[in-house]
Design an enzyme around this catalytic site. Structure first.
Site, PDB file in Angstrom:
ATOM      1  N   ARG A   1      25.849 -15.211 -17.813  1.00  0.00           N
ATOM      2  CA  ARG A   1      26.118 -13.785 -17.542  1.00  0.00           C
ATOM      3  C   ARG A   1      27.499 -13.475 -18.096  1.00  0.00           C
ATOM      4  NH1 ARG A   1      25.455 -10.202 -12.117  1.00  0.00           N
ATOM      5  NH2 ARG A   1      23.359 -10.204 -13.005  1.00  0.00           N
TER       6      ARG A   1
ATOM      7  N   HIS B   1      19.432  -6.998 -19.682  1.00  0.00           N
ATOM      8  CA  HIS B   1      19.231  -7.736 -18.429  1.00  0.00           C
ATOM      9  C   HIS B   1      17.741  -8.122 -18.356  1.00  0.00           C
ATOM     10  CE1 HIS B   1      20.092  -9.369 -14.642  1.00  0.00           C
ATOM     11  NE2 HIS B   1      20.442  -8.311 -13.948  1.00  0.00           N
TER      12      HIS B   1
ATOM     13  N   GLN C   1      16.012  -9.313 -15.061  1.00  0.00           N
ATOM     14  CA  GLN C   1      15.820  -8.223 -14.112  1.00  0.00           C
ATOM     15  C   GLN C   1      14.521  -7.487 -14.406  1.00  0.00           C
ATOM     16  OE1 GLN C   1      17.915  -7.170 -11.431  1.00  0.00           O
ATOM     17  NE2 GLN C   1      15.976  -6.152 -11.030  1.00  0.00           N
TER      18      GLN C   1
ATOM     19  N   ASP D   1      20.105   3.046 -11.780  1.00  0.00           N
ATOM     20  CA  ASP D   1      21.094   1.969 -11.678  1.00  0.00           C
ATOM     21  C   ASP D   1      22.458   2.642 -11.532  1.00  0.00           C
ATOM     22  OD1 ASP D   1      22.350  -0.514 -11.730  1.00  0.00           O
ATOM     23  OD2 ASP D   1      22.113  -0.817 -13.892  1.00  0.00           O
TER      24      ASP D   1
ATOM     25  N   CYS E   1      17.868  -2.211  -9.481  1.00  0.00           N
ATOM     26  CA  CYS E   1      18.167  -3.648  -9.631  1.00  0.00           C
ATOM     27  C   CYS E   1      19.127  -4.154  -8.567  1.00  0.00           C
ATOM     28  CB  CYS E   1      18.730  -3.915 -11.024  1.00  0.00           C
ATOM     29  SG  CYS E   1      20.325  -3.120 -11.322  1.00  0.00           S
TER      30      CYS E   1
ATOM     31  N   ARG F   1      13.061 -11.599  -8.529  1.00  0.00           N
ATOM     32  CA  ARG F   1      13.961 -12.292  -9.456  1.00  0.00           C
ATOM     33  C   ARG F   1      13.725 -13.795  -9.368  1.00  0.00           C
ATOM     34  NH1 ARG F   1      18.744  -9.946 -10.981  1.00  0.00           N
ATOM     35  NH2 ARG F   1      18.858 -11.777 -12.324  1.00  0.00           N
TER      36      ARG F   1
HETATM   37  N1   CP Z   1      20.513  -7.231 -10.025  1.00  0.00           N
HETATM   38  C1   CP Z   1      21.399  -8.209 -10.270  1.00  0.00           C
HETATM   39  O1   CP Z   1      21.457  -8.812 -11.356  1.00  0.00           O
HETATM   40  O2   CP Z   1      22.188  -8.503  -9.197  1.00  0.00           O
HETATM   41  P1   CP Z   1      23.484  -9.428  -9.168  1.00  0.00           P
HETATM   42  O3   CP Z   1      24.552  -8.740  -9.948  1.00  0.00           O
HETATM   43  O4   CP Z   1      23.817  -9.541  -7.705  1.00  0.00           O
HETATM   44  O5   CP Z   1      23.154 -10.769  -9.762  1.00  0.00           O
HETATM   45  N1  NVA Z   2      24.161  -2.217 -14.830  1.00  0.00           N
HETATM   46  C1  NVA Z   2      24.690  -3.085 -13.806  1.00  0.00           C
HETATM   47  C2  NVA Z   2      23.658  -4.045 -13.338  1.00  0.00           C
HETATM   48  C3  NVA Z   2      24.116  -4.977 -12.263  1.00  0.00           C
HETATM   49  C4  NVA Z   2      23.080  -5.967 -11.870  1.00  0.00           C
HETATM   50  C5  NVA Z   2      25.915  -3.813 -14.351  1.00  0.00           C
HETATM   51  O1  NVA Z   2      25.866  -4.269 -15.498  1.00  0.00           O
HETATM   52  O2  NVA Z   2      26.896  -3.943 -13.629  1.00  0.00           O
END
Ligand code: CP
Ligand code: NVA
Length: 303
Positions: A102, A129, A132, A217, A257, A285
């Site tokens: 990530r 993502h 997700q 989101d 998400c 997930r």
């Molecule tokens: N939705 C998601 O990826 O959550 P986190 O940021 O908690 O991993």
């Molecule tokens: N769009 C958000 C998703 C978090 C899971 C971000 O990137 O922070």
């Protein structure tokens, strides 16, 4: 499938294979049938951004499949002191059977994959993502039984989740309309990959009309904290609320998400009315990622 970097790399058959295996794994987990397809295997999880769901679901998934996960942050590793993606990938490939990452740039994930001899899984970048959206598609199918022919809408920021959604949903035969303010549209590559299945509008009401699934989101993603005030202004009116939901199909579901900023992109009322499918989405997930890991890292992977 050697890596999971973005959904545009997968075809409909690949996505359905993941979703079908995920359904099976969920059933097995709930009915006490153990799975040990990753016994003795290790996943390195490299985080340059915060996480609750991604970290816990990957780590738990590895454990449930008989394997082990190692949590690493950029800041606490030599990556934070400048060791390159190329060298990091070559080292981690000597220890581990998979790398989940990530981070910010999609190019960082692509670089790791280029130099890794083990599968690399994108656990969120600024661009995409994919894990997700695999969980989202699994959840939609659970609640509405099919994907083909469904109409989805995404209200708000054309961000990483939106990019993956329009590509994944289009691949599965859905149409997606995103309602985004000017300057916050999804990435052109994702729009191109989605093709004719995707429509952009400035009107949340137009997007929500007759939708089977309503997505939203946060307005400011990780890394955009400094823009939060300007974004709050730009996204006024791009809220999933009861008035908007009234335009969607009766029985429409909501997907978020998480984490959610209630009172901004979604009202508390709509969130709580749709909490069941939103928390199913969070749960899925785990199952979707177990499927991805088995297909990429299990014995017979790539078959
Ligand atoms: N939705 C998601 O990826 O959550 P986190 O940021 O908690 O991993
Ligand atoms: N769009 C958000 C998703 C978090 C899971 C971000 O990137 O922070």
């Amino acid at each position: 499938m050697k890596h999971l970097l973005k959904l545009a790399d997968l075809g409909k058959a690949d996505i359905l294979r993941i979703l079908n295996l995920a359904d099976q794994l969920k059933y097995n987990q709930k009915h006490g049938f153990g799975q040990s397809g990753l016994r003795g295997k290790t996943l390195v999880m490299l985080f340059n951004k915060s996480s609750t769901r991604t970290r816990v679901s990957f780590e738990t998934g590895m454990y449930q499949l008989g394997g082990h996960a190692v949590f690493l942050t950029g800041a606490d590793s030599q990556i934070g002191r400048g060791e390159s993606a190329a060298d990091t990938a070559r080292v981690l490939s000597r220890y581990a059977d998979g790398i989940m990452v990530r981070t910010y740039g999609q190019d960082e994930v692509e670089q790791l994959a280029l130099h890794s001899s083990v599968p690399v899984i994108n656990g969120l970048t600024d661009y995409a993502h994919p894990c997700q959206v695999l969980a989202d598609l699994m959840t939609i199918r659970e609640h509405l039984t099919v994907l083909d022919g469904l109409k989805a809408c995404f209200i708000g920021d054309g961000n990483n989740v939106c990019n993956s959604l329009i590509v994944g949903a289009a691949a599965c035969g859905m149409t997606v309309t995103a309602a985004c303010p000017e300057g916050h549209e999804p990435h052109p590559d994702a729009v191109a990959a989605a093709g004719a299945a995707f429509t952009l509008t400035r009107s949340p009401r137009q997007a929500a009309r007759d939708a089977d699934v309503v997505f939203t989101d946060v307005w400011a993603s990780m890394g955009q904290e400094g823009e939060a005030a300007a974004r709050a202004e730009a996204f006024k009116g791009f809220q999933v609320n009861a008035e908007l939901m009234a335009l969607a199909k009766p029985g429409a579901i909501v997907q978020h998400c998480l984490p959610a900023h209630k009172g901004e992109e979604i009202t508390e009322e709509v969130f709580e009315a749709h909490a069941r499918e939103i928390f199913d989405e969070a749960e899925n997930r785990l199952h979707a990622q177990k499927a991805v890991m088995l297909l990429l890292m299990g014995d017979g992977a790539g078959a």
